[in-house]
Design a protein around this motif. Structure first.
Motif, PDB file in Angstrom:
ATOM      1  N   UNK A 173       0.813  -1.204  -0.022  1.00 34.80           N
ATOM      2  CA  UNK A 173       0.016   0.032  -0.058  1.00 34.80           C
ATOM      3  C   UNK A 173       0.920   1.102   0.109  1.00 34.80           C
ATOM      4  N   UNK A 174       1.920   1.102  -0.023  1.00 35.09           N
ATOM      5  CA  UNK A 174       3.032   2.123   0.125  1.00 35.09           C
ATOM      6  C   UNK A 174       2.505   3.298   1.263  1.00 35.09           C
ATOM      7  N   UNK A 175       2.391   2.805   2.574  1.00 35.80           N
ATOM      8  CA  UNK A 175       2.100   3.592   3.617  1.00 35.80           C
ATOM      9  C   UNK A 175       2.746   3.107   4.706  1.00 35.80           C
ATOM     10  N   UNK A 176       2.729   3.850   5.869  1.00 35.50           N
ATOM     11  CA  UNK A 176       3.387   3.567   7.387  1.00 35.50           C
ATOM     12  C   UNK A 176       2.107   3.526   8.107  1.00 35.50           C
ATOM     13  N   UNK A 177       1.836   2.144   8.759  1.00 34.39           N
ATOM     14  CA  UNK A 177       0.701   2.087   9.598  1.00 34.39           C
ATOM     15  C   UNK A 177       1.397   2.032  11.327  1.00 34.39           C
ATOM     16  N   UNK A 178       0.756   2.926  11.824  1.00 38.07           N
ATOM     17  CA  UNK A 178       1.097   3.108  13.225  1.00 38.07           C
ATOM     18  C   UNK A 178       0.075   3.180  14.350  1.00 38.07           C
ATOM     19  N   UNK A 179       0.298   2.826  15.404  1.00 41.56           N
ATOM     20  CA  UNK A 179      -0.504   2.746  16.705  1.00 41.56           C
ATOM     21  C   UNK A 179       0.230   3.772  17.594  1.00 41.56           C
ATOM     22  N   UNK A 180      -0.682   4.730  18.160  1.00 34.52           N
ATOM     23  CA  UNK A 180      -0.002   5.773  18.975  1.00 34.52           C
ATOM     24  C   UNK A 180      -0.694   5.679  20.565  1.00 34.52           C
ATOM     25  N   UNK A 181       0.289   5.451  21.269  1.00 34.09           N
ATOM     26  CA  UNK A 181       0.009   5.187  22.832  1.00 34.09           C
ATOM     27  C   UNK A 181       0.342   6.533  23.535  1.00 34.09           C
ATOM     28  N   UNK A 182      -0.585   7.205  24.335  1.00 34.41           N
ATOM     29  CA  UNK A 182      -0.170   8.447  24.866  1.00 34.41           C
ATOM     30  C   UNK A 182       0.402   7.964  26.226  1.00 34.41           C
TER      31      UNK A 182
END
Length: 456
Positions: free
Chosen positions: A104-113
């Protein structure tokens, strides 16, 4: 068996507390989950199309770009930390778990505060650093500079002041005042004094902004705010409020108030400890009545002066001074009058000397003057005569005029002695010769050559 209703995948993403972000290879957000608004302050619609790096806290941008390059090279980042700027200007700490989708030519990320965790860690580190500074820093200005640096890591302070309250005199002092560049700044001193006085008087933390001024007393409404917030926290000790920490910033919140309150307890303890150490050191090295160096400090300074004189082939002199018939003042006017006279004598002797010279109260009514860095033996004699004339001027003691008649002995290094004990002994002997020959004169060395021209 009852039928179960399963949530759709899209609904599950909406319910997550952690934010899910998708960024294309050019660095633009192409997807943001609803949780992004809780974490970053921006709605999903506001984030889509924004440049990711523009939201990163500036000091973290370079390493964030490097991490992005690593991810796009196929290296997943399960525990990458950086800081973002929220929509409201606050800094948020993020723990990322990210990977690259080649398809998909994307970065997939999960952000935890992790801001609260970081805040707790920062507080613990700050308390440790303040405690360490209190034990390692030898003076209060050095301690305040360390505290400024520590507080600067915890909240965005553009001005930082420490104001201390003298409980005996009621006066305020600003032993430390600096701006965000660690430079001294006196431009806001009058406002800081008004604000600091209010914090110390009330003994309570005060957070003010232009929006909250209407509820404040008139003298606080006169403060210059512009876009600044004022935060003042009292430094409370078991003796009462000993001062305050004052911070100015473009952005302060209730959590910053709580943070500075937490730090202020440690700072107050550190200040008390430093003040106690300074007081004990003063008591050990200075005469309590006159504030002059005592015999122990004189000995230390004389030893150092002799080392310098020997190394650089310089001269130095000791003047041993005794007040003739001082006992009569105590006997006729009382010891309080005698103490006052000794204080006034100490002041006049100091006025006759250079800043580099030392005058010490040796014992009772005896004083010793250490003169360094002069080229002619006549210098010591000139100073002795200057002191004699100064002390001969009347003193007003309890409404009575008193003259002090000193006997002064002078010993020179290296002419009369080569070490501290012999030098002091020679000066003492010379003083007794001056006294034996009528007093109110000086004697250069333990010889029979006196300054006989002095009119008594």
């Amino acid at each position: 068996m009852k039928n179960k209703t399963y949530l759709q995948p899209g609904n599950l993403v909406d319910l997550l507390l952690d934010a899910i972000c998708v960024v294309d290879k050019e660095g633009y957000f192409v997807f943001a989950s609803p949780a992004c608004e809780r974490v970053f302050g921006y709605s999903a619609d506001e984030m889509i199309g924004r440049v990711m790096i523009d939201m990163v806290y500036p000091p973290d941008r370079e390493r964030t770009l490097q991490a992005a390059r690593d991810i796009m090279s196929g290296n997943s980042k399960p525990n990458f930390e950086n800081r973002y700027l929220r929509k409201d200007g606050q800094i948020v700490h993020i723990l990322w778990s990210a990977r690259w989708s080649e398809e998909d030519q994307v970065r997939i990320a999960v952000a935890h505060d992790i801001s609260e965790r970081k805040r707790s860690e920062s507080l613990q580190a700050a308390l440790f650093a303040i405690s360490e500074a209190a034990h390692s820093t030898t003076d209060l200005p050095g301690l305040f500079q360390q505290v400024h640096m520590i507080v600067g890591e915890l909240l965005p302070a553009i001005h930082f002041s420490v104001v201390l309250h003298n409980q005996q005199t009621g006066e305020l002092s600003f032993p430390y005042r600096a701006d965000e560049r660690q430079q001294a700044s006196a431009a806001y001193a009058p406002d800081a004094e008004v604000f600091g006085t209010e914090v110390i008087r009330s003994g309570k933390t005060l957070l003010l902004s232009a929006e909250t001024l209407a509820q404040q007393p008139e003298h606080l409404r006169k403060l210059h705010f512009d876009s600044l917030y004022w935060l003042g926290v009292p430094l409370n000790s078991h003796q009462g409020t000993i001062g305050a920490l004052i911070v100015q910033s473009h952005s302060l919140a209730e959590k910053d108030k709580e943070l500075l309150q937490f730090v202020s307890t440690q700072v107050a303890t550190a200040i008390e400890r430093q003040q106690m150490i300074s007081h004990l050191q003063f008591m050990a090295q200075y005469d309590q009545l006159t504030g002059l160096p005592n015999r122990a400090l004189l000995s230390d300074r004389l030893q150092l002066a002799l080392v310098r004189a020997q190394r650089e082939q310089l001269q130095l002199a000791l003047l041993f001074l005794d007040l003739d018939k001082f006992k009569q003042v105590n006997d006729t006017l009382g010891h309080a009058a005698g103490d006052l006279l000794l204080q006034l004598v100490a002041e006049r002797i100091q006025q006759c000397l250079r800043a580099m010279d030392t005058v010490a109260r040796f014992a009772g009514d005896e004083f010793v003057v250490l003169l360094e860095d002069f080229r002619s033996p006549d210098h010591a004699a000139m100073i002795a005569e200057k002191i004699r004339k100064a002390l001969n001027q009347p003193f007003d003691i309890q409404g009575q005029s008193q003259r002090v008649l000193p006997s002064i002995g002078i010993a020179l290094y290296p002419q009369h002695a080569a070490d501290s004990q012999q030098l002091l002994h020679q000066a003492d002997n010379a003083m007794y010769l001056a006294k034996k020959n009528g007093g109110n004169r000086y004697q250069l060395g333990a010889e029979q050559r006196l300054n006989c021209d002095i009119q008594l």
